[in-house]
Motif scaffolding. Sequence first.
Motif, PDB file in Angstrom:
ATOM      1  N   ILE A  26      57.785 -21.999 -48.842  1.00 29.80           N
ATOM      2  CA  ILE A  26      56.857 -23.236 -49.285  1.00 29.80           C
ATOM      3  C   ILE A  26      57.022 -23.381 -51.120  1.00 29.80           C
ATOM      4  O   ILE A  26      56.310 -22.561 -51.243  1.00 29.80           O
ATOM      5  CB  ILE A  26      55.977 -23.388 -48.221  1.00 29.80           C
ATOM      6  CG1 ILE A  26      55.805 -23.815 -46.906  1.00 29.80           C
ATOM      7  CG2 ILE A  26      54.834 -24.800 -49.243  1.00 29.80           C
ATOM      8  CD1 ILE A  26      54.842 -23.907 -46.341  1.00 29.80           C
ATOM      9  N   GLU A  27      56.894 -24.656 -51.174  1.00 25.10           N
ATOM     10  CA  GLU A  27      56.970 -24.848 -53.073  1.00 25.10           C
ATOM     11  C   GLU A  27      55.573 -26.093 -53.024  1.00 25.10           C
ATOM     12  O   GLU A  27      55.414 -26.727 -52.079  1.00 25.10           O
ATOM     13  CB  GLU A  27      57.860 -25.898 -53.809  1.00 25.10           C
ATOM     14  CG  GLU A  27      59.135 -24.937 -53.771  1.00 25.10           C
ATOM     15  CD  GLU A  27      59.248 -23.862 -55.389  1.00 25.10           C
ATOM     16  OE1 GLU A  27      58.339 -23.612 -55.769  1.00 25.10           O
ATOM     17  OE2 GLU A  27      59.704 -22.513 -55.184  1.00 25.10           O
ATOM     18  N   ALA A  28      53.910 -25.258 -53.377  1.00 26.13           N
ATOM     19  CA  ALA A  28      52.997 -26.508 -52.778  1.00 26.13           C
ATOM     20  C   ALA A  28      52.314 -26.229 -54.519  1.00 26.13           C
ATOM     21  O   ALA A  28      52.037 -25.189 -55.416  1.00 26.13           O
ATOM     22  CB  ALA A  28      52.341 -24.919 -52.180  1.00 26.13           C
ATOM     23  N   GLN A  44      51.271 -24.107 -59.112  1.00 25.78           N
ATOM     24  CA  GLN A  44      52.439 -24.950 -58.789  1.00 25.78           C
ATOM     25  C   GLN A  44      52.870 -22.995 -57.742  1.00 25.78           C
ATOM     26  O   GLN A  44      52.651 -22.297 -58.566  1.00 25.78           O
ATOM     27  CB  GLN A  44      54.017 -25.647 -59.662  1.00 25.78           C
ATOM     28  CG  GLN A  44      55.257 -25.007 -58.315  1.00 25.78           C
ATOM     29  CD  GLN A  44      54.808 -26.839 -57.636  1.00 25.78           C
ATOM     30  OE1 GLN A  44      54.191 -27.548 -58.270  1.00 25.78           O
ATOM     31  NE2 GLN A  44      55.826 -26.396 -56.722  1.00 25.78           N
ATOM     32  N   VAL A  67      50.839 -27.951 -41.484  1.00 22.33           N
ATOM     33  CA  VAL A  67      52.153 -26.807 -42.621  1.00 22.33           C
ATOM     34  C   VAL A  67      52.139 -25.786 -43.050  1.00 22.33           C
ATOM     35  O   VAL A  67      53.093 -25.054 -42.393  1.00 22.33           O
ATOM     36  CB  VAL A  67      51.722 -27.500 -44.266  1.00 22.33           C
ATOM     37  CG1 VAL A  67      52.683 -26.586 -44.954  1.00 22.33           C
ATOM     38  CG2 VAL A  67      52.127 -28.799 -44.074  1.00 22.33           C
ATOM     39  N   LYS A  98      54.534 -20.605 -55.056  1.00 23.59           N
ATOM     40  CA  LYS A  98      55.796 -20.319 -54.262  1.00 23.59           C
ATOM     41  C   LYS A  98      54.829 -19.343 -52.988  1.00 23.59           C
ATOM     42  O   LYS A  98      53.860 -18.285 -53.007  1.00 23.59           O
ATOM     43  CB  LYS A  98      56.618 -19.728 -55.012  1.00 23.59           C
ATOM     44  CG  LYS A  98      57.506 -19.654 -53.709  1.00 23.59           C
ATOM     45  CD  LYS A  98      59.354 -18.675 -54.176  1.00 23.59           C
ATOM     46  CE  LYS A  98      60.011 -19.520 -54.686  1.00 23.59           C
ATOM     47  NZ  LYS A  98      61.303 -19.040 -55.163  1.00 23.59           N
ATOM     48  N   GLY A 142      49.308 -31.565 -46.395  1.00 25.44           N
ATOM     49  CA  GLY A 142      50.651 -31.105 -47.099  1.00 25.44           C
ATOM     50  C   GLY A 142      50.926 -30.237 -47.753  1.00 25.44           C
ATOM     51  O   GLY A 142      50.475 -29.058 -47.224  1.00 25.44           O
ATOM     52  N   ASN A 143      51.543 -29.700 -48.503  1.00 25.59           N
ATOM     53  CA  ASN A 143      52.192 -28.544 -49.501  1.00 25.59           C
ATOM     54  C   ASN A 143      51.249 -28.414 -50.590  1.00 25.59           C
ATOM     55  O   ASN A 143      51.479 -28.291 -52.014  1.00 25.59           O
ATOM     56  CB  ASN A 143      53.536 -28.549 -50.328  1.00 25.59           C
ATOM     57  CG  ASN A 143      54.364 -28.942 -49.407  1.00 25.59           C
ATOM     58  OD1 ASN A 143      54.221 -29.063 -47.528  1.00 25.59           O
ATOM     59  ND2 ASN A 143      55.729 -28.366 -49.684  1.00 25.59           N
ATOM     60  N   LYS A 144      49.748 -28.126 -49.800  1.00 22.49           N
ATOM     61  CA  LYS A 144      48.825 -27.216 -50.811  1.00 22.49           C
ATOM     62  C   LYS A 144      47.689 -26.575 -50.345  1.00 22.49           C
ATOM     63  O   LYS A 144      47.752 -26.377 -49.125  1.00 22.49           O
ATOM     64  CB  LYS A 144      47.817 -29.310 -51.259  1.00 22.49           C
ATOM     65  CG  LYS A 144      46.737 -28.527 -51.983  1.00 22.49           C
ATOM     66  CD  LYS A 144      46.230 -29.834 -52.200  1.00 22.49           C
ATOM     67  CE  LYS A 144      45.069 -29.442 -53.414  1.00 22.49           C
ATOM     68  NZ  LYS A 144      43.998 -30.418 -53.498  1.00 22.49           N
TER      69      LYS A 144
END
Length: 273
Positions: free
Chosen positions: A173-175, A266, A210, A268, A245-247
């Motif tokens: 996941i990119e977060a 940012q 997520v 990974k 979400g992606n956090k």
Amino acid sequence: MSLFSRTKGFALACALALPLVFASTPAHAAPALTNDDVKVQVNDKLVVFPDAQPFIDPEQHKLQVPARIIADQLGLKTSWTQNGSDIQIALSNEKTTVSFTLGNPTISINGQASSQTYNTALIDGRAYVPFRLISDAFGMIAQWDGTNRIGIYGTDGKYYAPAWYAPKYEKVIEAKATAYTASPSENGWGARDYMGNPLQLGTIAVDPSVIPLGSKVYIEGYSFDGLPQDGMFATATDVGSAVKGNKIDIFVPVSKSKAYNFGIQQVKIYVLK
């Protein structure tokens, strides 16, 4: 460099040292050790034990390590004398000398008796000392990863992930990542995570839709003094109203003002199987 490419090319540290062997075994020698399949790491390198192995003391439940091998890996000098059945050992560097008699829980640091006691022993002709004795006496960071059964010394003031562990992962996941602390203003339930565990290095808050709560992950891409260099293993045991979400929100064992410097980064995230 990612965890998986870095681990694939990982080479074990192979500085083998002569074991500390004595001609006789004193009456206070401990029982023979059992193979607990535990490992020890110095910074980002595994320690190779050619014969005497580290183990978990079944009575004290503490990690014990062969004194001579560990001392050599840490650049410490080792000296010993035998007086009857007593074996006296000294470990030293340029600033600190730690002296003790095997089987006697009292140690001295630079000639002064320590308030802490440690169970040292002679086992199968090898001197064993608690993992924590060395880190406490010489001012090193000490980590115990119970999941992977590995003790890690940080001699440079940094935290390290287990170098030997190359897990398979379910997804990447990119977060965005932020940081939080144990400050009461940031925690509605005190210095504990959502699952009731004390906040500690390796705790992260996630959006459970997520990353499910309880998930083990590996995080890389951040830059922050106070977290393991290059990457870290963590467990999703916390949530937050702003973590959607992606956090993720990474617990950092520092002051709130210092954590503020983390900003938004940012990262990974490898969700491990």
